[in-house]
Design a protein around this motif. Structure first.
Motif, PDB file in Angstrom:
ATOM      1  N   VAL A  73      48.663  22.599 -35.964  1.00 17.84           N
ATOM      2  CA  VAL A  73      49.639  21.725 -36.633  1.00 17.84           C
ATOM      3  C   VAL A  73      51.052  22.206 -36.334  1.00 17.84           C
ATOM      4  O   VAL A  73      51.950  21.398 -36.042  1.00 17.84           O
ATOM      5  N   TRP A  74      51.253  23.512 -36.394  1.00 17.96           N
ATOM      6  CA  TRP A  74      52.577  24.074 -36.090  1.00 17.96           C
ATOM      7  C   TRP A  74      52.982  23.726 -34.660  1.00 17.96           C
ATOM      8  O   TRP A  74      54.112  23.319 -34.399  1.00 17.96           O
ATOM      9  N   GLY A  75      52.055  23.893 -33.728  1.00 17.43           N
ATOM     10  CA  GLY A  75      52.341  23.585 -32.326  1.00 17.43           C
ATOM     11  C   GLY A  75      52.653  22.118 -32.113  1.00 17.43           C
ATOM     12  O   GLY A  75      53.558  21.763 -31.336  1.00 17.43           O
ATOM     13  N   LEU A  76      51.924  21.242 -32.804  1.00 17.12           N
ATOM     14  CA  LEU A  76      52.146  19.806 -32.647  1.00 17.12           C
ATOM     15  C   LEU A  76      53.464  19.342 -33.264  1.00 17.12           C
ATOM     16  O   LEU A  76      54.022  18.321 -32.842  1.00 17.12           O
ATOM     17  N   THR A  77      53.960  20.084 -34.245  1.00 14.71           N
ATOM     18  CA  THR A  77      55.237  19.704 -34.864  1.00 14.71           C
ATOM     19  C   THR A  77      56.439  20.211 -34.074  1.00 14.71           C
ATOM     20  O   THR A  77      57.581  19.882 -34.425  1.00 14.71           O
ATOM     21  N   MET A  80      58.822  17.539 -32.772  1.00 17.98           N
ATOM     22  CA  MET A  80      59.512  16.865 -33.863  1.00 17.98           C
ATOM     23  C   MET A  80      60.722  17.699 -34.333  1.00 17.98           C
ATOM     24  O   MET A  80      61.758  17.135 -34.698  1.00 17.98           O
ATOM     25  N   PHE A  81      60.599  19.014 -34.286  1.00 22.06           N
ATOM     26  CA  PHE A  81      61.698  19.890 -34.710  1.00 22.06           C
ATOM     27  C   PHE A  81      62.489  20.425 -33.514  1.00 22.06           C
ATOM     28  O   PHE A  81      63.293  21.349 -33.667  1.00 22.06           O
ATOM     29  N   HIS A  82      62.231  19.885 -32.335  1.00 22.41           N
ATOM     30  CA  HIS A  82      62.936  20.253 -31.101  1.00 22.41           C
ATOM     31  C   HIS A  82      62.805  21.755 -30.806  1.00 22.41           C
ATOM     32  O   HIS A  82      63.724  22.368 -30.272  1.00 22.41           O
ATOM     33  N   TYR A  83      61.654  22.303 -31.152  1.00 19.85           N
ATOM     34  CA  TYR A  83      61.351  23.718 -30.897  1.00 19.85           C
ATOM     35  C   TYR A  83      62.508  24.627 -31.352  1.00 19.85           C
ATOM     36  O   TYR A  83      62.889  25.572 -30.674  1.00 19.85           O
ATOM     37  N   SER A  84      63.029  24.331 -32.521  1.00 15.22           N
ATOM     38  CA  SER A  84      64.210  25.048 -33.028  1.00 15.22           C
ATOM     39  C   SER A  84      63.857  26.476 -33.423  1.00 15.22           C
ATOM     40  O   SER A  84      62.689  26.856 -33.540  1.00 15.22           O
TER      41      SER A  84
END
Length: 185
Positions: A73-77, A80-84
């Motif tokens: 889930v963290w990897g898939l998000t 969405m968070f632009h790998y911030s």
């Protein structure tokens, strides 16, 4: 100061008639002893119990599957968070905290399991005739003494092999006879 650990009362009725008042007095004494235990003993007992339960729960397949799911889930998000940096910080902080706490749980359960195994082996050594009782507390020896014993046992093993005995203690002739009997059956 009493030893830490679970305190279990055992009542053994005296031969014949046991007075009920005596039993009640014994129960009261045991209750007072339990209450007078050190705070650190109580904390140690609570940690031991929670560590055992936690290790059983956290060592399960379900917990592993949950951890994998969290990582997925963290990897898939990420997009969405632009790998911030915040996105990365969340997983780094979470895994660091879990790892830090797990070290203590694992060490506690390993120490208890090792102690139990040592006690069982000590009992076997004591029970066997011809066993050397000096080997009972090997874990307390210095490293040099352990190395010396290891070399001594290596010499004993080599000597046994030279005399025709394998690692199992049976001579080559006995093993061959047993193998031919097994083939005949």
């Amino acid at each position: 100061m009493q030893l830490c650990g679970a305190y279990k009362a055992r009542f053994r009725p005296a031969p014949g008639h046991q007075n009920i008042i005596t039993i009640e007095t014994q129960k009261e004494k045991l209750k007072q002893q339990e209450e007078s235990r050190d705070f650190l003993c109580k904390v140690s007992d609570a940690f031991r119990i929670s560590a055992r339960r936690s290790s059983m729960l956290l060592g399960s397949a379900w917990t592993f599957a949950s951890a994998v799911l969290i990582i997925v889930v963290w990897g898939l998000t990420g997009p969405m968070f632009h790998y911030s940096n915040t996105w990365q910080l969340i997983i780094n902080t979470g895994t660091t905290i879990v790892t830090f706490l797990m070290v203590f749980l694992i060490q506690n359960t390993q120490n208890r399991d090792a102690k139990a195994a040592h006690l069982k082996l000590d009992e076997l050594i004591r029970a066997l005739k011809g066993a050397r009782n000096e080997l009972i507390d090997l874990e307390n020896l210095a490293d040099e003494d352990l190395t010396s014993l290891e070399k001594q046992f290596e010499r004993v093993r080599k000597k046994a092999e030279q005399n025709g005995n394998g690692p199992s203690g049976k001579s080559r002739a006995n093993r061959a006879a047993g193998a031919s009997k097994a083939k005949a059956i």
